[in-house]
Motif scaffolding. Structure first.
Motif, PDB file in Angstrom:
ATOM      1  N   GLY A 144      49.780  38.309  36.592  1.00 51.24           N
ATOM      2  CA  GLY A 144      50.712  37.471  37.344  1.00 51.24           C
ATOM      3  C   GLY A 144      52.158  37.881  37.109  1.00 51.24           C
ATOM      4  N   ALA A 145      52.491  38.192  35.868  1.00 48.94           N
ATOM      5  CA  ALA A 145      53.854  38.643  35.552  1.00 48.94           C
ATOM      6  C   ALA A 145      54.150  39.985  36.218  1.00 48.94           C
ATOM      7  N   ILE A 146      53.177  40.879  36.198  1.00 50.37           N
ATOM      8  CA  ILE A 146      53.356  42.177  36.870  1.00 50.37           C
ATOM      9  C   ILE A 146      53.551  41.968  38.368  1.00 50.37           C
ATOM     10  N   TYR A 147      52.724  41.108  38.950  1.00 51.54           N
ATOM     11  CA  TYR A 147      52.833  40.818  40.386  1.00 51.54           C
ATOM     12  C   TYR A 147      54.218  40.285  40.728  1.00 51.54           C
ATOM     13  N   ASN A 148      54.717  39.344  39.935  1.00 51.80           N
ATOM     14  CA  ASN A 148      56.044  38.771  40.194  1.00 51.80           C
ATOM     15  C   ASN A 148      57.125  39.835  40.149  1.00 51.80           C
ATOM     16  N   ASP A 149      57.038  40.737  39.191  1.00 53.73           N
ATOM     17  CA  ASP A 149      58.038  41.796  39.103  1.00 53.73           C
ATOM     18  C   ASP A 149      57.898  42.804  40.245  1.00 53.73           C
ATOM     19  N   ILE A 184      44.218  40.617  41.436  1.00 55.33           N
ATOM     20  CA  ILE A 184      44.399  39.617  40.375  1.00 55.33           C
ATOM     21  C   ILE A 184      43.204  38.669  40.325  1.00 55.33           C
ATOM     22  N   ASN A 185      42.823  38.125  41.471  1.00 59.59           N
ATOM     23  CA  ASN A 185      41.707  37.180  41.501  1.00 59.59           C
ATOM     24  C   ASN A 185      40.410  37.812  41.013  1.00 59.59           C
ATOM     25  N   GLY A 203      40.289  34.915  30.815  1.00 55.14           N
ATOM     26  CA  GLY A 203      40.753  34.650  32.175  1.00 55.14           C
ATOM     27  C   GLY A 203      42.228  34.282  32.218  1.00 55.14           C
ATOM     28  N   LYS A 204      42.650  33.417  31.303  1.00 51.32           N
ATOM     29  CA  LYS A 204      44.058  33.001  31.246  1.00 51.32           C
ATOM     30  C   LYS A 204      44.958  34.164  30.843  1.00 51.32           C
ATOM     31  N   PHE A 205      44.488  34.956  29.879  1.00 53.37           N
ATOM     32  CA  PHE A 205      45.272  36.107  29.426  1.00 53.37           C
ATOM     33  C   PHE A 205      45.469  37.107  30.558  1.00 53.37           C
ATOM     34  N   VAL A 206      44.385  37.472  31.222  1.00 49.87           N
ATOM     35  CA  VAL A 206      44.457  38.426  32.330  1.00 49.87           C
ATOM     36  C   VAL A 206      45.339  37.873  33.447  1.00 49.87           C
ATOM     37  N   LEU A 213      42.248  44.721  32.592  1.00 47.93           N
ATOM     38  CA  LEU A 213      43.670  44.893  32.916  1.00 47.93           C
ATOM     39  C   LEU A 213      43.919  46.271  33.528  1.00 47.93           C
ATOM     40  N   ARG A 214      43.266  47.282  33.016  1.00 52.08           N
ATOM     41  CA  ARG A 214      43.449  48.628  33.569  1.00 52.08           C
ATOM     42  C   ARG A 214      43.070  48.666  35.041  1.00 52.08           C
ATOM     43  N   ILE A 215      41.941  48.068  35.383  1.00 49.83           N
ATOM     44  CA  ILE A 215      41.523  48.054  36.788  1.00 49.83           C
ATOM     45  C   ILE A 215      42.504  47.241  37.628  1.00 49.83           C
ATOM     46  N   GLY A 216      42.876  46.065  37.150  1.00 48.83           N
ATOM     47  CA  GLY A 216      43.805  45.224  37.901  1.00 48.83           C
ATOM     48  C   GLY A 216      45.140  45.907  38.142  1.00 48.83           C
ATOM     49  N   ILE A 217      45.681  46.526  37.108  1.00 48.94           N
ATOM     50  CA  ILE A 217      46.969  47.211  37.250  1.00 48.94           C
ATOM     51  C   ILE A 217      46.843  48.417  38.171  1.00 48.94           C
ATOM     52  N   TYR A 218      45.775  49.175  38.009  1.00 52.52           N
ATOM     53  CA  TYR A 218      45.555  50.316  38.913  1.00 52.52           C
ATOM     54  C   TYR A 218      45.527  49.843  40.366  1.00 52.52           C
ATOM     55  N   GLU A 219      44.757  48.781  40.635  1.00 51.83           N
ATOM     56  CA  GLU A 219      44.650  48.309  42.014  1.00 51.83           C
ATOM     57  C   GLU A 219      45.984  47.780  42.531  1.00 51.83           C
ATOM     58  N   MET A 220      46.734  47.094  41.696  1.00 49.51           N
ATOM     59  CA  MET A 220      48.011  46.533  42.134  1.00 49.51           C
ATOM     60  C   MET A 220      49.071  47.607  42.374  1.00 49.51           C
TER      61      MET A 220
END
Length: 142
Positions: free
Chosen positions: A131-136, A107-108, A123-126, A88-95
């Motif tokens: 996905g919620a962060i992306y939508n916001d 995300i993918n 996988g579902k949790f991440v 999650l840290r990497i995904g959020i940093y990249e986003m």
């Protein structure tokens, strides 16, 4: 395995080890070097990507962890598995901070790494959290 995917996997493994060892910044260069030597054969072009990703996560860690806490409300950051937390840290940093990476790619990639290294529901949790962060984020950029 494509080189950027491998580079993200090595970044996650490095953050995992750093987190497991107590989050000492001085340990990071040796951890990254060891993981690149052990797992990064043929990764010449993306070795710097690993270092930049890990450094980026660490430099934005308070905001990244705050974002995790906001979106994974049933799971305090410190109670997440080390694998899920660092994916999650990497995904959020990249986003949020790495404008070179499209959010959907972040995300993918995070989902695939979670499927490979996490538990059966990682996988579902991440996917749900990112996905919620992306939508916001999409709502605020319109």
């Amino acid at each position: 395995m494509p080189s950027r995917h491998l580079a993200r996997s090595i970044a996650m493994q490095s953050l995992y080890q750093w987190d497991f060892r107590g989050c000492q910044k001085d340990d990071l260069p040796a951890i990254i070097t060891q993981n690149l030597l052990e797992f990064g054969a043929g990764l010449e072009a993306d070795k710097e990507f690993v270092k930049e990703t890990v450094d980026g996560v660490i430099s934005h860690l308070p905001e990244v962890d705050k974002t995790i806490a906001e979106y994974a409300t049933n799971w305090p950051v410190e109670q997440l598995s080390l694998v899920d937390r660092n994916i999650l840290r990497i995904g959020i940093y990249e986003m949020k901070f790495n404008k070179e990476i499209p959010p959907k790619v972040a995300i993918n990639e995070a989902i695939e790494i979670a499927k490979n290294y996490g538990g059966s529901s990682s996988g579902k949790f991440v996917n749900g959290v990112l996905g919620a962060i992306y939508n916001d984020l999409a709502k605020t950029t319109i």
